[in-house]
Scaffold this active site. Structure first.
Site, short mmCIF file in Angstrom:
data_model
loop_
_atom_site.label_atom_id
_atom_site.label_comp_id
_atom_site.label_asym_id
_atom_site.label_seq_id
_atom_site.Cartn_x
_atom_site.Cartn_y
_atom_site.Cartn_z
N HIS A 69 -11.48 -4.90 9.10
CA HIS A 69 -12.13 -4.84 7.79
C HIS A 69 -13.41 -4.00 7.88
O HIS A 69 -14.35 -4.23 7.14
CB HIS A 69 -12.49 -6.25 7.29
CG HIS A 69 -11.33 -7.09 6.90
ND1 HIS A 69 -10.48 -7.67 7.81
CD2 HIS A 69 -10.84 -7.45 5.68
CE1 HIS A 69 -9.55 -8.37 7.18
NE2 HIS A 69 -9.74 -8.25 5.89
N GLU A 88 0.81 -1.21 0.00
CA GLU A 88 0.00 0.00 0.00
C GLU A 88 0.84 1.26 0.00
O GLU A 88 0.48 2.26 -0.63
CB GLU A 88 -0.96 0.01 1.20
CG GLU A 88 -2.16 -0.93 1.06
CD GLU A 88 -1.83 -2.39 1.37
OE1 GLU A 88 -0.67 -2.65 1.78
OE2 GLU A 88 -2.69 -3.26 1.20
N ASP A 142 -9.22 -0.10 5.82
CA ASP A 142 -8.32 -0.36 6.96
C ASP A 142 -6.86 -0.52 6.53
O ASP A 142 -5.95 -0.21 7.29
CB ASP A 142 -8.76 -1.63 7.69
CG ASP A 142 -10.27 -1.70 7.90
OD1 ASP A 142 -11.01 -1.54 6.91
OD2 ASP A 142 -10.70 -1.94 9.04
C1 LIG Z 1 -1.44 -4.95 4.21
C2 LIG Z 1 -2.57 -5.75 3.66
N1 LIG Z 1 -3.07 -5.45 2.45
C3 LIG Z 1 -4.09 -6.14 1.92
C4 LIG Z 1 -4.65 -7.18 2.62
C5 LIG Z 1 -5.85 -7.94 2.04
N2 LIG Z 1 -5.48 -9.35 1.82
C6 LIG Z 1 -5.80 -10.31 2.70
S1 LIG Z 1 -5.17 -11.81 2.27
C7 LIG Z 1 -4.51 -11.18 0.84
C8 LIG Z 1 -3.73 -12.07 -0.06
C9 LIG Z 1 -2.61 -12.70 0.72
O1 LIG Z 1 -1.79 -13.43 -0.12
P1 LIG Z 1 -0.60 -14.28 0.48
O2 LIG Z 1 0.23 -13.44 1.36
O3 LIG Z 1 0.07 -14.94 -0.66
O4 LIG Z 1 -1.30 -15.35 1.42
P2 LIG Z 1 -2.34 -16.47 1.00
O5 LIG Z 1 -3.69 -15.87 1.09
O6 LIG Z 1 -2.01 -16.90 -0.38
O7 LIG Z 1 -2.15 -17.55 2.00
C10 LIG Z 1 -4.77 -9.81 0.74
C11 LIG Z 1 -4.34 -8.95 -0.38
C12 LIG Z 1 -4.12 -7.45 3.88
N3 LIG Z 1 -4.62 -8.44 4.65
N4 LIG Z 1 -3.08 -6.74 4.37
#
Ligand SMILES: Cc1ncc(C[n+]2csc(CCOP(=O)(O)OP(=O)(O)O)c2C)c(N)n1
Ligand SMILES: Cc1ncc(C[n+]2csc(CCOP(=O)(O)OP(=O)(O)O)c2C)c(N)n1
Ligand SMILES: [Mg+2]
Ligand SMILES: [Mg+2]
Lengths: 321, 358, 358, 321
Positions: free
Chosen positions: D125, D58, D83
Site C-alpha cells: 500500500h 483492475e 500498488d
Molecule cells: C486486487 C485488489 N484490489 C483492491 C484491493 C483493495 N481492497 C482491500 S479489501 C477490499 C474489499 C474486499 O472485499 P471482500 O473481498 O468482499 O472481502 P471483505 O473485506 O468483505 O472481507 C478492497 C477493494 C485489494 N486488496 N486487492
C-alpha cells in the site's frame, strides 16, 4: 557435435529433471507437444508427470510455482512468450519477489521468458523484459548471450534460493551454435569480457552481444579496438567488471534491446557515472530499442532494435567525442 | 439463466428478425444465411491463399486460420447491425465474422503483408488488426484482454444514450482460463451490458486439449455464475448458429442482459500454419464437432433449395477472383519506410521524447 | 456438482469425523465445536483489543476485524489437520481460523506492533502475516493472489506423495471478481486438487454491495463452472458451518476434487477500524445473515448442554487474561532496528546489490 | 480559504465532470462512499450516473476505460492504491500504451494512482510506480508535487489525447495546503525550478520535492545554495530545464522514491551525462528508496525512503566531491 542455444536450454532442463527431484516444468503446451519452441521436447515422455501442460493462466501458473517453491520444490515455469508474463506481473513482483524478505522463507523458482523479436513477431511477441523485472528488489534476472551461458546459467538458476527471471532470446534459439556443453562457467553475477579492447567499453547482453561484437569487428577495420563486456545478468549488475574496463578505455557505450526510458542501460550509465566518473574521457552513451512498441514489418523492426550498424554509428560518435 | 441445447435451438429454426425486431426491416433468415455463407467461403479462400503465401515465404511471422469455425463466426457477425452501432470484437479465428461484419477484404492481406496502406500500416500484423472507430477493436495478443474493451465501448454507447447497440466479443476454450476474461464477464454482468460472448470451443488451445483447460462439463455452465444467459450450439451447423446468435443478439438488444453462446466445433488447421496439429486425435476428427462447417452449409443450401450445385460453384469462382484481386493489390503495395516513421508513440506530439534525434 | 442448501446441511448435523475419517481417531463433533468456539471468542477479544489500541494511536496503518465471521472461519480451520500437512491460507478476516489452525496467539499482536520477534519482523504488518513453512502462507494484499499459492503448495504435496493433505483458501465476495481468483480456481479444477475454497460472502467489499460485485444469484453458482462441488451455508451458524466444512474437507481429502463453500454472513465492523461502515443498510443488519455468530453459538452451546452460562462466562474471562498477556508481551518487544537491517531482498547473499553501501 | 492536495484532486474532477460530458469516474468505492481517500467525495451525488463503483477487477476497469476512450469518452479510473495497478499492468502497457501507435486512434484516459508510503502502510500500500510505467512508450506519467499542480495537471491530463498515469502522493493528501486553486500553470512536460541555487542541482518530484526543499534549507545553514528542480512529469522528462540548471551549478543529485534499480533517477542521470557531461564538475549522484520491498514498521519505513536528512547527507557528499 554441435548444439544450439535452444537445445542447450532443453539439455539443462533434462539434466535438472534427471538430477533434482524437486524440479518440474509447468507451462502452456510444454508437455507432449514439447513447447511452442520445442524447449521441452521429449521431456514429458522422459520424465512422466513432471512436465505439465498449464491452462492459459499466467497469474496462476506463477502463483502455483510460488506455493510449490516455498514447500521446497524447484519449479520451472515456461511463459509461451516473454510478453505474456505481463499477466503474471503481480505474482512475480509482489508475491515472489517479496516472499523471502517478508517471511524469511525462500521462494526459489525459475521463469523462462522467450524474449526478443524476430521479423514479423510484432508488438506482443517480441518484448525484452529484463529492465522491467530488474527494477524490483527480490528478483535475479539473467540474460544469457551464449550457448554455454544458456546451459550453465539455467542450471545454476535452479540452485539459487530466489526467484529467477531467465530471459532467453528467441533470436538466438536456432542461429547460435556451440561445439558442446560446458562443464564450468563464470558464476551468476559475474560479467565477462567477451572481447578485449582499449578505445572504448561496450557493455551489452543477450542477443545484442552478437550485434555488438559485429560492430566491434567493423570498427576494427577503422583502427579502433573496442572492449565488449557481456553482462550476463541484469540483476545483479557486475559493476566492478565494467569499472575495470572503463578504467582501461575511458569511454562507455551501453547497448540494450528493451525500451529506451530507464532500464538496464540507464542503470549501468548511472552507476558508472557515480562510481567511475573520473575514468570517463567522454560522455557515456546508450543505445536501446526505439521509443515505440515493437513493429511487425521487417523494415520497421530492423530499425527499431539496435543492430551492428546503429551500434557502429554510436561507437563512432563516442570515439569522436 | 436457462441453458438451451443445440437440439432445442434446432427445433425452432424459423426465420426471425433477430437483431432488427424493433426498428428497421427485419432481415429475412435466408438473406442472412447467404451473407454468412458467403463471408465464410470468402474467409476460407482468403486464408488458404494467405497460408500458401506463408509457406512460400511471402508472409513473415505466422498465419492463423479460422478453418472449421467460419459458420460460427460469420453467423454472429451476420446478426449484428453496424447502423445500430453494434460492435464486433474478433479474435484469432474470426476472419469470416470480420468479413460479415464489414471489414474490407483488403484489410487482412494488407495487414499480413505489412502494407503501409493497411489499417495497421505495417506496425502490427496478421490477426492483430481492427478499425476501432468503426466498431472493430484491434485485438492484442493477450487472450481475454479484448472483452473488457468491448464492455467499455458499450459503456460509452450507454453514456451517449445509444441504446440498443450490441457488442459481440469472441473467445476460445483456452481464452476462458484467463483472469482478464473473468473480470470482463463479471463486469458485464454487473453493468448489465448488452454483450454477446461467443465462445468457440474448438477443443484445443494450441496443442492443449480441453481436459487440461477446464474442469466443468461444458463451458456454458459458466454463464449462470456471471448472470449471463447461456446458449449452446453445434458450431458446425450454420443454420443452428444463425438461429442461436439471432436469439442472443436480440435478447441483448432487448435489454435482457449479457449472453454467452458456446459453440462446439474443431480447429481444422494447425494453431498457426507452422503447426501440423498432429496432436489432434482421430476421435476428435471423427466427432460430430469435427465436421467441416462449410460442407454442412452447402448441404443445407441445397436441401433448402436456396442454391443449386452450379450456383455454389459459381460463387466459389467469383470469390476466388475477388480474393486473388485483393491479394494482388496488397502484395503490390509497399511497406512502411523506417526513415519516414516518426517513431513516436504518443498522439500528443509535443510530449514525445526524442531519444535518438540527432 | 449438487449444491447443498443451508437447511439440508442443518438436517443431518450429526457428529461426524470429517477430516479424520480414514486415519487417526475421528475428533468428536463436540470437541471440534468447542475448539472452533474458543478460537472465535479468542479472535473476537483479541481484535477488539487491537481495535482499541488502534484508536489510541498505538497501532499504525490499520486494524482489520473478522467480527461476525468468526464461526465460519474457525469451523473451516477446525476441520483441518496439521498432522496431515493440511494448509490454511487465510485472508483479511480470518483471525479465528488462524487461531483454530494453530497460529500462535502472539503472532497477531506482534505483527500489528511490528515487533522484531514476530513472524514478519516488522517488515510486514497486520493481516499480512503467516508461517509458510507450517502450512500458513503469508497473504499479500492483492485479493485473489493467494489461492494459486495454496494450489502450488498442494501440487508440492502431490509431487512428494503426501496424499490426503487438504488445502483451504479464503476469499470474500469482492475477491471473487479478481482474475487471480478465477485462474486459480480453474487450475485447481484442472489439476483436481484437494482445495477447499471458503467464500465469506459478508455482503460488502469495503463499501461496495454485492449488487455491484457480481450478477449471479449466489456465488455458489460459480462452483460448477470450475468443476468444484458447491456448498452453501448460513455463515452465522457455527454448527452448520462445522458440518458443511467437515463434509467439504472430507470430500477433498477423499479425492473428490475441489470444493467451494459459500457462507452468508455480514461484516459486523468497518472495512478497517478507520471506517464507520455507515453504508451498511439497516436491512442487511436485520437480515438473518446479520446475526452475530457468537451469540448464535452461545445459544447453541447452552441448548446442546455443552456449557452452562457460568462456564461460558468463565471461558470469556480466561480468554481475556490470555489476550491481555499476549498484548502486553508483544507491546513490550521492540521493533526492528533500521541500522541492523541488511536491506537485502535476496536470500542469496552474494547476489544482493549494495546501492547505498559506503 | 485553504485547500489540500487531496481536495485539489477532488475539485479538478468536479470541474471536469461539470464541464466535459465525456468525463466519468470508475473505481472501487468511488461512488456514494467517495473513495478510500475521499477523492471523489459527493461527486456521485453531484453527477449522478457518472461516478461508478467498480468490482474488484483492475484489469477490466482499465480495459473498459480503453474501450470507452477509443469511443470518445474521457474516463478517470481510480485505483484504490497505486500498488493494485499491477493487476492492470497488461492492459496499461500492452493495450492502452500501444493503441494510438498501432491503430492511429487515440486512447485518452487518466488512471489515478494513490502512491507512496506512510507509516504502517507496508509493502503493498506504499508503492511509487512512475518508474515502472515510464519505461513504456505510449504513456504520459505525471507526478504532481504541489496542490496547484495536483489540480492543474489533472485537468490538463483530461485534455491530452493519450493514456495518462497520474501519480498522486498519499503522503501529501492532507498535509500539503495552498491558499486557493490556480487558474494557470506550466504545461505538462515542463519542469519547474522550485528553488534557485548555485552550488548543486537537485532534481526530484512528488513527495520528495518537500524532503528535498527541507534538505536545501538545511544546507543553506551550512552556506550552500542548492537549486531544486521539480520534474512534475516522469514522462516526458524536461531534460532542457535540468541541463540549464546543471550548466549553472555543475553538480547533480537526483532523488526519487521508487526502487533504486533503473527508473526515473537513472534515466535523468544517464541523459544528463550523455547531453551535459562537460557541464558536470563532480560525479552525478542518485538517491532512491532502499533495495527491498517497502517496510511496515515506522522505523524501517523512515529509513527505507529518502528523507531530508539522507538527502542532506548525499548533498554534502556531492558538494565535497
Ligand atoms: C486486487 C485488489 N484490489 C483492491 C484491493 C483493495 N481492497 C482491500 S479489501 C477490499 C474489499 C474486499 O472485499 P471482500 O473481498 O468482499 O472481502 P471483505 O473485506 O468483505 O472481507 C478492497 C477493494 C485489494 N486488496 N486487492
Ligand atoms: C495470455 C496469453 N497467454 C498465452 C498466449 C499464447 N497463445 C496464443 S493462442 C493460444 C491458444 C489459444 O487457445 P484458444 O483460446 O482455445 O483459441 P484457439 O486458438 O483454439 O482459437 C495461446 C496459448 C496468449 N496469446 N495470451
Ligand atoms: Mg481453442
Ligand atoms: Mg466482502
Amino acid at each position: 557435435m554441435s548444439i544450439t542455444y535452444l537445445e542447450a536450454i532443453r539439455e539443462a532442463q533434462a539434466k535438472a529433471l534427471a538430477e533434482d527431484p524437486r524440479v518440474y516444468i509447468y507451462g502452456q503446451d510444454v508437455g507432449r507437444f514439447g513447447g511452442a519452441f520445442k524447449a521441452t521436447k521429449n521431456l514429458a515422455e522422459e520424465y512422466p508427470g513432471r512436465v505439465i501442460d498449464a491452462p492459459i493462466s499466467e497469474d496462476a501458473m506463477i502463483g502455483t510455482a510460488i506455493g510449490a517453491a516455498i514447500e521446497g520444490m524447484r519449479p520451472i515455469v515456461e511463459m509461451q512468450f516473454a510478453d505474456f508474463s505481463s499477466i503474471a506481473f503481480n505474482q512475480i513482483i509482489n508475491q515472489a519477489a517479496t516472499h523471502y524478505w517478508r517471511t524469511g522463507v525462500p521462494c526459489p523458482f525459475v521463469v523462462r521468458l522467450p524474449s526478443g523479436g524476430n521479423e514479423g513477431s510484432g508488438p506482443f511477441h517480441s518484448q525484452c523484459m529484463e529492465s522491467l523485472y530488474s527494477h524490483y528488489p527480490g528478483l535475479v534476472v539473467l540474460t544469457p548471450a551464449t550457448v554455454e551461458d544458456a546451459y550453465t546459467m539455467l542450471l545454476e538458476a535452479l540452485t539459487i534460493d530466489d526467484p529467477v527471471i531467465y530471459c532467453e532470446h528467441k533470436f538466438l534459439y536456432y542461429h547460435l551454435k556451440a561445439d558442446g556443453l560446458p562443464n564450468s562457467s563464470l558464476p551468476i553475477g559475474k560479467a565477462r569480457v567477451a572481447r578485449a579492447g582499449v578505445h572504448a567499453t561496450l557493455v551489452t547482453y543477450s542477443a545484442m552481444l552478437h550485434e555488438s561484437l559485429r560492430a566491434a569487428r567493423e570498427l576494427e577495420q577503422e583502427g579502433w579496438d573496442i572492449e565488449v563486456v557481456d553482462l550476463r545478468s541484469a540483476r545483479p549488475i557486475d559493476t566492478d567488471t565494467i569499472l575495470a574496463s572503463v578504467a582501461r578505455t575511458g569511454r562507455l557505450l551501453c547497448v540494450g534491446e528493451s525500451f529506451p526510458w530507464g532500464g538496464l542501460t540507464a542503470e549501468v550509465v548511472a552507476r558508472i557515472c557515480a562510481e567511475g566518473f573520473h575514468l570517463l574521457d567522454a560522455p557515456p552513451l546508450r543505445l536501446n530499442a526505439k521509443d515505440t512498441p515493437i513493429p511487425y514489418h521487417p523494415n520497421l523492426w530492423r530499425s527499431h532494435r539496435p543492430t551492428s550498424s546503429s551500434i557502429s554509428a554510436t561507437l563512432r560518435k563516442l570515439l569522436r567525442a | 439463466m436457462a441453458t438451451r441445447t443445440a437440439e432445442a435451438a434446432a427445433q425452432d429454426r424459423t426465420p426471425v428478425g433477430g437483431g432488427n425486431q424493433e426498428e428497421g426491416t427485419p432481415i429475412p433468415f435466408q438473406e442472412r444465411y447467404l451473407k454468412a455463407y458467403r463471408s465464410s467461403i470468402l474467409a476460407r479462400q482468403l486464408e488458404e491463399k494467405l497460408a500458401s503465401l506463408y509457406r512460400a515465404g511471402k508472409i513473415v511471422g505466422g498465419v492463423y486460420m479460422g478453418r472449421g469455425q467460419e459458420s460460427f463466426s460469420a453467423s454472429l457477425a451476420s446478426c449484428l447491425d453496424r447502423e445500430r452501432h453494434d460492435i464486433f470484437g474478433p479474435l484469432i479465428r474470426d476472419m469470416a465474422g470480420r468479413l460479415a461484419f464489414g471489414e474490407p477484404l483488403l484489410d487482412a492481406p494488407r495487414t499480413y503483408f505489412g502494407s503501409a496502406e493497411g489499417p495497421m500500416h505495417g506496425r502490427d500484423g496478421n490477426v492483430h488488426r481492427g478499425r476501432p472507430r468503426e466498431g472493430m477493436p484491434a485485438m492484442i495478443s493477450h487472450l481475454g484482454s479484448m472483452i473488457s474493451v468491448v464492455c467499455g465501448m458499450l459503456l460509452a454507447r450507454k453514456f451517449r444514450g445509444q441504446a440498443g447497440a450490441v457488442g459481440a466479443s469472441c473467445i476460445g476454450d483456452g481464452g476462458t482460463s484467463t483472469g482478464a476474461c473473468h473480470e470482463a464477464l463479471n463486469l458485464a454482468g454487473v453493468e448489465k451490458l448488452p454483450l454477446v460472448l461467443a465462445v468457440a470451443n474448438n477443443h484445443y488451445a494450441y496443442s492443449t486439449p480441453c481436459s487440461r483447460q477446464y474442469a466443468c462439463g461444458d463451458l456454458v455452465e459458466r454463464a449462470a455464475g456471471y448472470g449471463f444467459t447461456g446458449h449452446s450450439v453445434d458450431g458446425t451447423d450454420l443454420a443452428a448458429c444463425l438461429e442461436v446468435f439471432d436469439r442472443a443478439v436480440g435478447a441483448a438488444r432487448a435489454g435482457e442482459g449479457p449472453q454467452m453462446v458456446v459453440g462446439s466445433l474443431l480447429r481444422l488447421s494447425g494453431h498457426g500454419e507452422h503447426d501440423d496439429s498432429s496432436y489432434i486425435t482421430q476421435e476428435d476428427r471423427d466427432a460430430p464437432y469435427g465436421r467441416d462447417c462449410l460442407r454442412v452449409a452447402r448441404a443445407q443450401l441445397l436441401e433448402k433449395g436456396w442454391a443449386s450445385e452450379s450456383e455454389l460453384e459459381r460463387w466459389d469462382h467469383e470469390i476466388t477472383d475477388e480474393v486473388d484481386a485483393a491479394i494482388a493489390t496488397a502484395q503490390k503495395e509497399s511497406g512502411p519506410d523506417p526513415l519516414k516513421e516518426s517513431w513516436h508513440a504518443l498522439a500528443t506530439e509535443r510530449l514525445n521524447e526524442g531519444f535518438y534525434d540527432e
